[in-house]
Structures are given as structure tokens and as C-alpha cells.
Scaffold this active site. Structure first.
Site, PDB file in Angstrom:
ATOM      1  N   LYS A  48     -71.800 -23.173 -21.396  1.00 49.09           N
ATOM      2  CA  LYS A  48     -70.642 -23.470 -22.243  1.00 49.09           C
ATOM      3  C   LYS A  48     -69.496 -24.059 -21.423  1.00 49.09           C
ATOM      4  O   LYS A  48     -68.331 -23.701 -21.565  1.00 49.09           O
ATOM      5  CB  LYS A  48     -70.179 -22.200 -22.973  1.00 49.09           C
ATOM      6  CG  LYS A  48     -71.210 -21.656 -23.955  1.00 49.09           C
ATOM      7  CD  LYS A  48     -70.690 -20.475 -24.747  1.00 49.09           C
ATOM      8  CE  LYS A  48     -71.734 -19.942 -25.716  1.00 49.09           C
ATOM      9  NZ  LYS A  48     -72.102 -20.928 -26.744  1.00 49.09           N
ATOM     10  N   CYS A  49     -69.861 -24.986 -20.571  1.00 46.39           N
ATOM     11  CA  CYS A  49     -68.922 -25.607 -19.647  1.00 46.39           C
ATOM     12  C   CYS A  49     -68.813 -27.098 -19.953  1.00 46.39           C
ATOM     13  O   CYS A  49     -69.730 -27.698 -20.513  1.00 46.39           O
ATOM     14  CB  CYS A  49     -69.430 -25.394 -18.216  1.00 46.39           C
ATOM     15  SG  CYS A  49     -68.479 -26.210 -16.921  1.00 46.39           S
ATOM     16  N   GLY A  50     -67.703 -27.688 -19.562  1.00 42.43           N
ATOM     17  CA  GLY A  50     -67.556 -29.122 -19.738  1.00 42.43           C
ATOM     18  C   GLY A  50     -68.586 -29.907 -18.943  1.00 42.43           C
ATOM     19  O   GLY A  50     -68.891 -31.060 -19.270  1.00 42.43           O
ATOM     20  N   THR A  52     -71.729 -28.841 -18.621  1.00 43.40           N
ATOM     21  CA  THR A  52     -73.062 -28.459 -19.102  1.00 43.40           C
ATOM     22  C   THR A  52     -73.979 -29.658 -19.375  1.00 43.40           C
ATOM     23  O   THR A  52     -75.187 -29.575 -19.100  1.00 43.40           O
ATOM     24  CB  THR A  52     -72.961 -27.559 -20.352  1.00 43.40           C
ATOM     25  OG1 THR A  52     -72.276 -26.349 -19.988  1.00 43.40           O
ATOM     26  CG2 THR A  52     -74.327 -27.202 -20.902  1.00 43.40           C
TER      27      THR A  52
END
Length: 200
Positions: A48-50, A52
Site C-alpha cells: 500500500k505504498c506509492g 507498490t
């Protein structure tokens, strides 16, 4: 404290990654020596990361070079913004469904701090932080945010964020570290150089 210092010195004295063991998704021990002779790209990841979407780039690299000896090793880590929530099964299902990943994925680990994986203690000792890519806005943003909290943040080798990558050559030596802001083409070029060296 003396015991901890001794353990740290012992880890850093290791000559390659093959002395370490990690846990797979079932909690079973995997000895790194099973990857002898392979080029390894070791990555701490989050779902859930930019960054990802880099899963797609990693899979593309794996598809292109797995038959030539590349293995991508995926270590989910929830230490950065709690962006890797859920169980291993949930994370694995997300990655395989959303990005079609087929490279090995391991149990969640810590990459910094008192509970960090000994493998990561070693990786960081071999290749410290050299800075984010300041030619792009994300790199500039991250540098500013970290420097705001700690002006000397770039002087320690800790993992700064998700999708930091360590490149390990065919002899188990850590040869390069890439921050999440580094272009994947830079990673690919280094992989190609290792393959070319093996041919000579």
C-alpha cells in the site's frame, strides 16, 4: 550490550550472503546458500505504498533474466508507514493477483531496529545509503522530509523506505544498493553488467 556488539561484528564479518537463513511464507527456514551462483535482487516491499507499482517492474526484470540466473527475493516489511499490513497469505494473494508476481516472496520482516533480520544487518553494512535520486520530484520530496526530521539522516545506512534494493553477484557479494527513487533501468544495467562479466 557487549553481546549485542559481538553479534553485530560477527554479522558484518560474514563474507557473503550465503551464511544467512530466512523464513518463507510458511515459516520454514530457507538457507540463502541455495541461491549460490545466482544474481540476487533483494527487496523490502509493501502493498500500500506509492512505490507498490514497482512490483510490475520487478516481475518484468525477473521474466527477462530468470533464465540467465536472476532471482528476485521479496521481503514484505511493515516498518514504513505501516504500508504492508495483513498476513503473508494476504500479501501474497495481492501480489500474485494484481501484479502476477512469480518470484520468491518471504515472510514479513523488520529491516531496521532491534528485531531486524540479520540478513539486512549484513546488507546495510555492505552498502550504506547514498541518497535519493534528486533529479525527480519524489526523490526531492523524500530528501526534504527526512532532512527535516534529521539533518544528518543520510549518514547512517538504515533502510529509508519501501522498495530499497540490494544487488548481489554470483559469488554472494553485495555489489550495489538502489533506493526506491532509482530508475529501474539503472538496476537492469547493473544486472546486465554482472551477466556480461560472467561471460568473460
Amino acid at each position: 550490550m557487549i553481546f549485542c556488539a559481538f553479534i553485530g561484528m560477527t554479522v558484518m564479518a560474514q563474507k557473503n550472503v550465503y551464511k544467512f537463513s530466512v523464513k518463507n511464507g510458511d515459516g520454514k527456514t530457507v538457507k540463502m546458500k541455495q541461491f549460490k551462483g545466482k544474481i540476487l535482487l533483494i527487496v523490502n516491499t509493501a502493498t500500500k505504498c506509492g512505490f507498490t507499482p514497482q512490483y510490475a517492474e520487478l516481475q518484468k526484470l525477473y521474466d527477462a533474466y530468470k533464465d540467465k540466473g536472476l532471482v528476485v527475493l521479496d521481503f514484505p516489511c511493515n516498518q514504513f508507514g505501516e504500508q504492508a499490513p495483513g498476513t503473508y497469505r494476504e500479501i501474497n494473494a495481492f501480489c500474485t493477483t494484481t501484479y502476477g508476481t512469480t518470484f520468491p516472496q518471504f515472510n514479513k520482516i523488520d529491516v531496521n531496529g532491534k528485531n531486524e533480520s540479520p540478513l539486512y544487518t549484513y546488507l546495510k553494512a555492505q552498502k550504506g545509503f547514498k541518497g535519493f535520486d534528486l533529479t525527480n520530484k519524489i526523490g526531492q520530496y523524500l530528501d526534504a522530509k527526512f532532512r527535516e526530521k534529521d539533518p544528518a539522516y543520510d549518514r547512517n545506512p538504515s533502510i529509508k523506505w519501501n522498495f530499497t534494493k540490494f544487488l548481489v553477484d554470483q559469488s554472494g557479494t553485495v555489489v550495489e544498493r538502489f533506493e526506491p527513487t532509482d530508475d529501474i533501468n539503472k538496476v537492469e544495467t547493473s544486472i546486465q553488467q554482472l551477466l556480461d562479466m560472467k561471460k568473460k
